[in-house]
Design an enzyme around this catalytic site. Structure first.
Site, mmCIF file in Angstrom:
data_model
loop_
_atom_site.group_PDB
_atom_site.id
_atom_site.type_symbol
_atom_site.label_atom_id
_atom_site.label_comp_id
_atom_site.label_asym_id
_atom_site.label_seq_id
_atom_site.Cartn_x
_atom_site.Cartn_y
_atom_site.Cartn_z
ATOM 1 N N ASP A 11 -42.243 -42.594 -41.403
ATOM 2 C CA ASP A 11 -43.050 -43.767 -41.092
ATOM 3 C C ASP A 11 -43.397 -43.722 -39.600
ATOM 4 O OD1 ASP A 11 -44.045 -46.532 -41.348
ATOM 5 O OD2 ASP A 11 -42.212 -47.075 -40.249
ATOM 6 N N ASP A 13 -44.868 -46.874 -37.512
ATOM 7 C CA ASP A 13 -44.604 -48.114 -36.776
ATOM 8 C C ASP A 13 -43.169 -48.585 -36.936
ATOM 9 O OD1 ASP A 13 -47.135 -49.119 -35.477
ATOM 10 O OD2 ASP A 13 -47.886 -48.741 -37.494
ATOM 11 N N ASP A 174 -38.306 -47.929 -41.678
ATOM 12 C CA ASP A 174 -37.647 -49.121 -41.153
ATOM 13 C C ASP A 174 -37.962 -50.412 -41.898
ATOM 14 O OD1 ASP A 174 -40.377 -49.243 -40.053
ATOM 15 O OD2 ASP A 174 -39.589 -50.859 -38.805
#
Length: 238
Positions: A11, A13, A174
């Site tokens: 990922d 961001d 996250d």
């Protein structure tokens, strides 16, 4: 072509960046942090699709796109451990694929700041994109990667690598945009204190906690060098 020693899907961001760029725009230019957190809660509880929540977030951001990019360059910091990790992967036949629900022009701009233009050309980016609604780019909208309720079903770019004899597959994430990919690799790295861990705990998805890419680097390197088995790295096996 030589098979990679490992493949790391990550990922963008909040994972490679220390802050989520879309959250930053929403909190500071859009409808604010309180509404954003409410939408995240609805997604985690299965009461709203990520696609709809993300679209609502970005529609609240009323700023020309190029100004958005500059604002993020000035304020969003990148995990300093990623540059060293990427250097190691490029020297050790480990493939890195950025899998993001963010928009490609923003990712490229910020990634270039971290590892340089030449390196960016060698990192595959699978993400959403942006469409200008006027010639100046004052009005814009997100272009989703696919028709799924995620907007970008990250599992779709991982599945082609799930063949017999595949190298070790890792995913780093996250938050709520990573739910579709959480079960798809040999080891999931979930960032400490974030929504992805909340979801993994509830759904009994095995994972390993990380604080920075230095943690990921150490683990991936130990697997590639044969000193650690992937199963021994899983901290929460349920």
């Amino acid at each position: 072509m030589t098979q990679p020693a490992a493949i790391v899907f990550s990922d963008w961001d909040g994972t490679i960046t220390l802050q989520d760029s879309n959250d930053y725009l929403t909190d500071n230019i859009g409808f604010g942090v309180e509404r954003r957190k409410e939408l995240n809660r609805l997604v985690l509880e299965g009461k709203m699709s990520f696609r709809d929540s993300f679209d609502e977030m970005l529609r609240s951001v009323d700023m020309p796109f190029e100004e958005c990019i500059q604002l993020l360059k000035d304020n969003v910091k990148l995990d300093p451990g990623f540059a060293e990790f990427y250097k190691w992967t490029s020297e050790n036949n480990v493939k890195v694929i950025v899998v993001s629900s963010g928009m490609k022009p923003i990712i490229r701009a910020l990634l270039t700041e971290l590892v340089g233009e030449e390196a960016v050309q060698n990192i595959e980016i699978v993400s959403n994109d942006v469409k200008y609604l006027d010639p100046e780019g004052k009005k814009w909208e997100i272009v989703f990667h696919d028709d799924s309720h995620f907007g970008h079903d990250k599992s779709l770019c991982i599945k082609p690598y799930q063949v017999d004899g595949h190298p070790p597959l890792f995913y780093c994430g996250d938050g709520v945009s990573d739910l579709s990919a959480a079960k798809e690799t040999d080891l999931l790295f979930a960032k400490a204190g974030r929504d992805l861990i909340t979801w993994c705990e509830r759904e009994h998805i095995p994972y390993r906690v990380f604080d920075s890419f230095k943690d990921i680097h150490q683990c991936v390197q130990s697997v590639v060098e044969g000193t650690t088995a992937i199963n021994d790295l899983i901290q929460n096996k349920f």
